[in-house]
Design a protein around this motif. Structure first.
Motif, PDB file in Angstrom:
ATOM      1  N   ILE A  99      30.519  35.634  51.151  1.00  0.00           N
ATOM      2  CA  ILE A  99      31.104  34.881  50.042  1.00  0.00           C
ATOM      3  C   ILE A  99      31.392  35.784  48.852  1.00  0.00           C
ATOM      4  N   ASN A 100      32.264  35.293  47.963  1.00  0.00           N
ATOM      5  CA  ASN A 100      32.589  35.990  46.723  1.00  0.00           C
ATOM      6  C   ASN A 100      33.184  34.960  45.769  1.00  0.00           C
ATOM      7  N   SER A 101      33.389  35.355  44.534  1.00  0.00           N
ATOM      8  CA  SER A 101      34.126  34.531  43.572  1.00  0.00           C
ATOM      9  C   SER A 101      35.236  35.368  42.964  1.00  0.00           C
ATOM     10  N   LEU A 102      36.428  34.791  42.873  1.00  0.00           N
ATOM     11  CA  LEU A 102      37.546  35.448  42.200  1.00  0.00           C
ATOM     12  C   LEU A 102      37.722  34.921  40.778  1.00  0.00           C
ATOM     13  N   GLY A 103      36.852  33.978  40.375  1.00  0.00           N
ATOM     14  CA  GLY A 103      36.876  33.494  39.009  1.00  0.00           C
ATOM     15  C   GLY A 103      38.074  32.644  38.653  1.00  0.00           C
ATOM     16  N   ASP A 104      38.133  32.273  37.357  1.00  0.00           N
ATOM     17  CA  ASP A 104      39.253  31.479  36.870  1.00  0.00           C
ATOM     18  C   ASP A 104      40.353  32.392  36.345  1.00  0.00           C
ATOM     19  N   LYS A 105      41.361  31.807  35.705  1.00  0.00           N
ATOM     20  CA  LYS A 105      42.513  32.581  35.241  1.00  0.00           C
ATOM     21  C   LYS A 105      42.112  33.651  34.242  1.00  0.00           C
ATOM     22  N   SER A 122      39.184  35.117  33.933  1.00  0.00           N
ATOM     23  CA  SER A 122      38.439  36.156  34.658  1.00  0.00           C
ATOM     24  C   SER A 122      39.399  37.104  35.365  1.00  0.00           C
ATOM     25  N   ARG A 123      40.397  36.538  35.988  1.00  0.00           N
ATOM     26  CA  ARG A 123      41.325  37.342  36.782  1.00  0.00           C
ATOM     27  C   ARG A 123      42.216  38.212  35.899  1.00  0.00           C
ATOM     28  N   LEU A 124      42.608  37.703  34.729  1.00  0.00           N
ATOM     29  CA  LEU A 124      43.421  38.514  33.818  1.00  0.00           C
ATOM     30  C   LEU A 124      42.636  39.733  33.333  1.00  0.00           C
ATOM     31  N   ALA A 125      41.369  39.523  32.981  1.00  0.00           N
ATOM     32  CA  ALA A 125      40.540  40.644  32.533  1.00  0.00           C
ATOM     33  C   ALA A 125      40.323  41.645  33.667  1.00  0.00           C
ATOM     34  N   HIS A 126      40.087  41.135  34.878  1.00  0.00           N
ATOM     35  CA  HIS A 126      39.905  42.003  36.041  1.00  0.00           C
ATOM     36  C   HIS A 126      41.203  42.744  36.350  1.00  0.00           C
ATOM     37  N   ARG A 127      42.326  42.078  36.161  1.00  0.00           N
ATOM     38  CA  ARG A 127      43.630  42.690  36.413  1.00  0.00           C
ATOM     39  C   ARG A 127      43.829  43.927  35.541  1.00  0.00           C
ATOM     40  N   GLU A 128      43.528  43.802  34.269  1.00  0.00           N
ATOM     41  CA  GLU A 128      43.692  44.940  33.363  1.00  0.00           C
ATOM     42  C   GLU A 128      42.777  46.088  33.757  1.00  0.00           C
ATOM     43  N   ALA A 129      41.559  45.769  34.201  1.00  0.00           N
ATOM     44  CA  ALA A 129      40.615  46.808  34.631  1.00  0.00           C
ATOM     45  C   ALA A 129      41.102  47.510  35.892  1.00  0.00           C
ATOM     46  N   LEU A 130      41.689  46.747  36.790  1.00  0.00           N
ATOM     47  CA  LEU A 130      42.215  47.337  38.024  1.00  0.00           C
ATOM     48  C   LEU A 130      43.393  48.266  37.736  1.00  0.00           C
ATOM     49  N   ILE A 131      44.280  47.848  36.846  1.00  0.00           N
ATOM     50  CA  ILE A 131      45.420  48.694  36.493  1.00  0.00           C
ATOM     51  C   ILE A 131      44.936  50.021  35.909  1.00  0.00           C
ATOM     52  N   ALA A 132      43.969  49.925  35.005  1.00  0.00           N
ATOM     53  CA  ALA A 132      43.421  51.143  34.394  1.00  0.00           C
ATOM     54  C   ALA A 132      42.732  52.029  35.435  1.00  0.00           C
ATOM     55  N   HIS A 133      42.112  51.414  36.423  1.00  0.00           N
ATOM     56  CA  HIS A 133      41.386  52.156  37.466  1.00  0.00           C
ATOM     57  C   HIS A 133      42.343  52.893  38.405  1.00  0.00           C
ATOM     58  N   PHE A 134      43.409  52.214  38.821  1.00  0.00           N
ATOM     59  CA  PHE A 134      44.297  52.784  39.839  1.00  0.00           C
ATOM     60  C   PHE A 134      45.450  53.614  39.267  1.00  0.00           C
ATOM     61  N   LYS A 135      45.862  53.338  38.042  1.00  0.00           N
ATOM     62  CA  LYS A 135      47.089  53.925  37.513  1.00  0.00           C
ATOM     63  C   LYS A 135      47.125  55.456  37.550  1.00  0.00           C
ATOM     64  N   PRO A 136      46.054  56.163  37.152  1.00  0.00           N
ATOM     65  CA  PRO A 136      46.132  57.633  37.151  1.00  0.00           C
ATOM     66  C   PRO A 136      46.398  58.232  38.538  1.00  0.00           C
ATOM     67  N   SER A 137      46.000  57.544  39.598  1.00  0.00           N
ATOM     68  CA  SER A 137      46.149  58.091  40.951  1.00  0.00           C
ATOM     69  C   SER A 137      47.034  57.234  41.832  1.00  0.00           C
ATOM     70  N   ILE A 138      47.838  56.365  41.240  1.00  0.00           N
ATOM     71  CA  ILE A 138      48.620  55.433  42.041  1.00  0.00           C
ATOM     72  C   ILE A 138      49.614  56.159  42.941  1.00  0.00           C
ATOM     73  N   HIS A 139      49.986  57.396  42.583  1.00  0.00           N
ATOM     74  CA  HIS A 139      50.918  58.162  43.412  1.00  0.00           C
ATOM     75  C   HIS A 139      50.323  58.519  44.779  1.00  0.00           C
TER      76      HIS A 139
END
Length: 428
Positions: free
Chosen positions: A164-170, A172-189
């Motif tokens: 099981i897991n939780s993806l949270g509400d809207k 939660s997901r917006l905040a997680h989205r920004e964190a994911l972009i920051a995490h992947f962006k430097p190495s997205i290539h």
């Protein structure tokens, strides 16, 4: 030229189809006990339904759908999953207006995705699914998981686990989205072109990428659990509390995101832990999809559901070497002696079937000895013999193959004698 079956599809032949029927029957009985009613939706829908419902950045929509234009140039798609169609029907038929909520629905039918065929994954596959729409209650989430598990348990599978897991509400997901972009962006290539496109559109889909799933940044990606709002965290905690009280064991996995965009809050998978199962261990997936009904034009109607593959279920049964108790007995085999009795043997066969017996006769004009061999090979309980002499006297012979005893009776007493003998056999 010999025409062969399309790649990614299979013929379910006699001997196998009985297993499918058994599994479907078990699931249907479990759904009925939980007061779920069957819904049957079209095999094809307007393409927009899946673009809106499943998500236009998912692999399903961008790569895997069977989409075509009809004669009026309207875009149609063979359904790749069942939830969007059920939600569309919920809105179209105004099930939200029913007094009793949630609307509890189940389905069973073929789905279509264009992907590389492999064990347990075909381009046409069959899913059994259930949806509860109209209520947001942790108890419904827990009941849904228990409902899915009960199907596997009823079929005696033991080497399975609930994740099981939780993806949270809207929020939660917006905040997680920004964190994911920051995490992947430097190495997205370093990622595939699809993931590079997903970075800004829907970075959560990067975690579900089939190409880059082994990339180190996937394993170290920010966890959605760290971004859950207080409300989302409380809901997730309540779901787990319900699972604990009803004694359903589970494992938490914060990296599990599922492959469809409509999920939020609770998500879950049931996996096989059998060593002989193979690389694809997921048997069933599901979760909560608050917002989907609104996206399809309906009122706020929270939903939760799951879908399981019959193909993978049968593969799990094979991996655990479980044999299904499928009855394939023959009650009556009618033997005819002489060509003149052929219409009578057919009449006797049909009469037995009408009375509730499984019954068969010879269609190859075999000699009497050959007909008895067929009856023996088919494990017939009773053999009914009629010849020209018996026919003239209005008589037939009934032989009980389990005891070897036989008796000659009036043809008019045929069904009553079979019923009596069957009853005697059941009580002995």
């Amino acid at each position: 030229m010999k025409i062969q079956i399309p790649r990614g599809t299979v013929d379910i032949m006699p001997g196998e189809s009985e297993k499918w029927q058994y599994v479907e029957h078990v699931a249907q009985e479990i759904f009925k006990r939980a007061r779920y009613s069957e819904i049957r939706t079209p095999i094809f829908e307007h393409t927009e339904l899946f673009q809106k419902g499943v998500g236009d950045t998912t692999d399903i929509v961008t790569k895997e759908m069977y989409t075509f234009n009809d004669r009026k140039e309207r875009s149609m798609t063979l359904r790749p999953e069942g939830t969007a169609s059920v939600a569309r029907a919920y809105v179209e038929h105004k099930l939200f207006g029913q007094v009793n909520q949630p609307a509890k629905l189940f389905y069973c039918g073929p789905m279509f995705r264009y992907e590389r065929p492999q064990k347990g994954r075909q381009r046409q596959f069959v899913q059994i699914g259930a949806e509860a729409i109209g209520v947001q209650d942790p108890a419904v989430d827990a009941e849904m998981m228990a409902l899915a598990l009960s199907i596997y348990q009823e079929l005696c599978l033991k080497e399975i686990k609930l994740v099981i897991n939780s993806l949270g509400d809207k929020t939660s997901r917006l905040a997680h989205r920004e964190a994911l972009i920051a995490h992947f962006k430097p190495s997205i290539h370093e990622f595939c072109s699809d993931c590079q496109t997903r970075l800004e559109k829907n970075p959560l889909r990067i975690l579900d990428c089939k190409v880059d799933h082994a990339h180190p940044l996937i394993a170290t990606a920010p966890s959605i659990i760290d971004f859950l709002t207080d409300e989302s965290l409380d809901y997730y905690t309540q779901v787990k509390r319900h699972l604990d009280v009803i004694e359903v064991p589970y494992v938490e996995d914060a990296t599990m995101v599922r492959g469809l965009d409509y999920y939020n809050h609770t998500t879950f998978e049931i996996m096989s832990e059998s060593k002989g199962f193979g690389a694809i261990t997921t048997l069933c997936g599901g979760g909560r999809y608050n917002g989907l009904v609104e996206e399809l034009g309906g009122p706020a109607s929270p939903g939760v559901g799951f879908a399981m593959s019959i193909e993978r279920l049968l593969a799990a049964l094979a991996a655990e070497e479980i044999t299904l108790p499928i009855a394939n007995h023959l009650d009556v085999f009618v033997v005819g002696v002489g060509e003149a009795v052929s219409p009578i043997t057919l009449k006797l066969t049909l009469a037995a079937r009408k009375a509730g017996f499984t019954a068969e006769r010879d269609y190859l004009s075999k000699k009497v000895k050959g007909q008895f061999k067929t009856a023996d090979r088919e494990n017939a309980r009773f053999v009914v013999v009629v010849g020209e002499e018996e026919l003239a006297e209005g008589l037939i012979v009934i032989k009980d193959m389990t005891t070897g005893t036989q008796e000659k009776i009036a043809m008019s007493d045929y069904i009553a004698t079979l019923q009596k003998k069957q009853h005697e056999g059941e009580t002995n």
